[in-house]
Design an enzyme around this catalytic site. Structure first.
Site, PDB file in Angstrom:
ATOM      1  N   HIS A 195     -29.274  30.635  -4.252  1.00 20.17           N
ATOM      2  CA  HIS A 195     -30.174  29.560  -4.715  1.00 20.17           C
ATOM      3  C   HIS A 195     -29.793  28.273  -3.994  1.00 20.17           C
ATOM      4  CE1 HIS A 195     -32.526  27.524  -8.137  1.00 20.17           C
ATOM      5  NE2 HIS A 195     -32.243  26.595  -7.238  1.00 20.17           N
ATOM      6  N   HIS A 202     -31.294  24.608  -1.865  1.00 24.30           N
ATOM      7  CA  HIS A 202     -32.308  23.657  -1.397  1.00 24.30           C
ATOM      8  C   HIS A 202     -31.816  23.043  -0.088  1.00 24.30           C
ATOM      9  CE1 HIS A 202     -34.549  23.571  -5.281  1.00 24.30           C
ATOM     10  NE2 HIS A 202     -33.341  23.808  -5.772  1.00 24.30           N
ATOM     11  N   LYS A 244     -40.698  31.950  -6.387  1.00 25.15           N
ATOM     12  CA  LYS A 244     -40.097  31.013  -7.331  1.00 25.15           C
ATOM     13  C   LYS A 244     -41.149  30.487  -8.288  1.00 25.15           C
ATOM     14  CE  LYS A 244     -36.827  28.557  -9.134  1.00 25.15           C
ATOM     15  NZ  LYS A 244     -35.827  27.742  -8.449  1.00 25.15           N
ATOM     16  N   HIS A 249     -37.099  29.036 -12.741  1.00 28.64           N
ATOM     17  CA  HIS A 249     -36.517  27.832 -13.330  1.00 28.64           C
ATOM     18  C   HIS A 249     -36.877  27.915 -14.811  1.00 28.64           C
ATOM     19  CE1 HIS A 249     -35.208  23.469 -13.147  1.00 28.64           C
ATOM     20  NE2 HIS A 249     -35.549  23.669 -14.406  1.00 28.64           N
ATOM     21  N   HIS A 308     -29.694  29.188 -12.193  1.00 25.16           N
ATOM     22  CA  HIS A 308     -28.827  28.086 -12.668  1.00 25.16           C
ATOM     23  C   HIS A 308     -28.740  28.011 -14.195  1.00 25.16           C
ATOM     24  CE1 HIS A 308     -32.788  26.278 -12.959  1.00 25.16           C
ATOM     25  NE2 HIS A 308     -32.845  25.916 -11.689  1.00 25.16           N
ATOM     26  N   ASP A 346     -27.544  26.058  -6.244  1.00 22.42           N
ATOM     27  CA  ASP A 346     -28.575  25.065  -6.552  1.00 22.42           C
ATOM     28  C   ASP A 346     -28.215  23.716  -5.937  1.00 22.42           C
ATOM     29  OD1 ASP A 346     -30.958  24.031  -7.564  1.00 22.42           O
ATOM     30  OD2 ASP A 346     -30.085  23.529  -9.516  1.00 22.42           O
TER      31      ASP A 346
END
Length: 347
Positions: free
Chosen positions: A14, A16, A100, A137, A175, A248
């Site tokens: 995970h 970004h 996602k 999420h 997360h 994350d």
């Protein structure tokens, strides 16, 4: 005392990376520690088609250091208008490893997210059939729900019904941040798993508020009480294949974090593996680190475990107070503090 730790090269399930000029910095940090990473699609505009995902993948690879082997595992951003045809195209591309689901407005760049989960049932059917993981999420967007309870309520009101109707759907609850999420994942079959971040293992909600508001510790899901942090540590160090590494890592410039917005996200790619080692050592569980970082993620995704090794040394170092982020700077996790483990530098 262990002073040298050799483990199978880990992956980040995970991550970004953002886009544009900042990629040179985020890709560098991630590629120092991880062989592969599930790359989040919440850009502006979001990555909603296979073509967009493949173009983004090329941009990531274009800034990869030449001495690094790093494989970006791409994802699609689900919207109310995602089609079954697009999901099939994504799976058939060979480069997209999950989709996602952001409830609309739940976090950074989630404005284009899903407004009705039931409308996506045809998509869940295709995902189940194609064995393409749904990455969640997992927080409700109901404004009447306390922000500290949004993960728990999402599981109760949204996730349980989805799993009842699609029992073979592969799901990663991303997360996780609560004791309730840990207990839920433990009770589920093997097609349901969760990622755990270094910051949710390291910090509780006091870190956001003591000595004034600490914007660089603000993330979503928001940090929780100490009992939840302890539950996450127990899960991560348990040796259960249902819990694995997902940083994350979510960078924002210093100016955007310290603004009236106070964007949600913590950057940890600069030291994620070292922090996991420190956390596992504090829990007297260094022997469980390799499974969590290197085995359980690829096993869940049906990918081969990496063959290469990576070495960590007990050698304290101080985290810089800021890091470059395009033409700006960001404040990393543990800025200015000392971490006891470091990557071995190859000669």
């Amino acid at each position: 005392m262990i002073n040298r730790l050799i483990i199978t090269h880990p992956d980040d399930w995970h991550l970004h990376l953002r886009d544009g000029s900042v990629l040179v910095h985020t890709v560098f940090d991630a590629s120092q520690r991880f062989a592969r990473a599930i790359v989040m699609p919440n850009l502006k505009p979001p990555i909603i088609t296979t073509q967009q995902a493949l173009a983004y993948r090329n941009r990531i690879l274009s800034v990869l250091p030449k001495d690094k082997i790093f494989q970006p595992l791409m994802t699609l951003y689900l919207t109310d208008n995602t089609t079954a045809k697009e999901i099939i195209s994504a799976k058939d591309s060979g480069y997209i490893y999950g989709v996602k689901l952001y409830p609309a407005g739940v976090t950074t760049n989630a404005d284009s997210g899903v407004t009705s989960l039931t409308k996506l049932y045809p998509i869940f059917e295709v995902l189940q059939k194609k064995k393409l993981p749904l990455l969640l999420h997992g927080e409700t967007i109901d404004p009447s729900i306390d922000i500290f309870d949004r993960e728990k309520v999402f599981i109760e009101q949204n996730l349980i019904p989805i799993l009842h109707d699609f029992p073979e759907l592969k799901v990663v609850l991303e997360h996780i941040s609560t004791q309730e999420a840990v207990e839920f994942i433990k009770a589920m079959p093997s097609n349901i798993a969760a990622t755990i971040t270094p910051h949710h293992l390291l910090l509780n909600r006091n870190a956001m508020l003591l000595g004034g508001i600490q914007p660089h510790h603000y993330c979503l899901p928001v940090l929780k009480k100490e009992k939840h942090r302890q539950a996450l540590i127990a899960a991560a160090t348990s040796g259960s294949p249902k819990f694995f590494l997902g940083t994350d890592s979510a960078p924002h410039s210093k100016s955007n974090k310290e603004s009236a917005c106070g964007c949600a996200g913590i950057y940890n790619s600069h030291a994620a593996l070292e922090l996991y080692a420190e956390i596992f050592e504090a829990a007297d569980s260094l022997s469980k680190l390799e499974g969590f970082t290197s085995f359980y993620g690829p096993d869940f995704y049906g990918l081969p475990r990496n063959q290469a090794k990576i070495t960590l040394l007990r050698s304290p170092w101080k985290v810089p107070k800021n890091l470059p982020f395009g033409d700006q700077v960001l404040i990393p996790l543990q800025a200015g503090l000392t971490i006891n483990w470091c990557l071995e530098k190859k000669q």
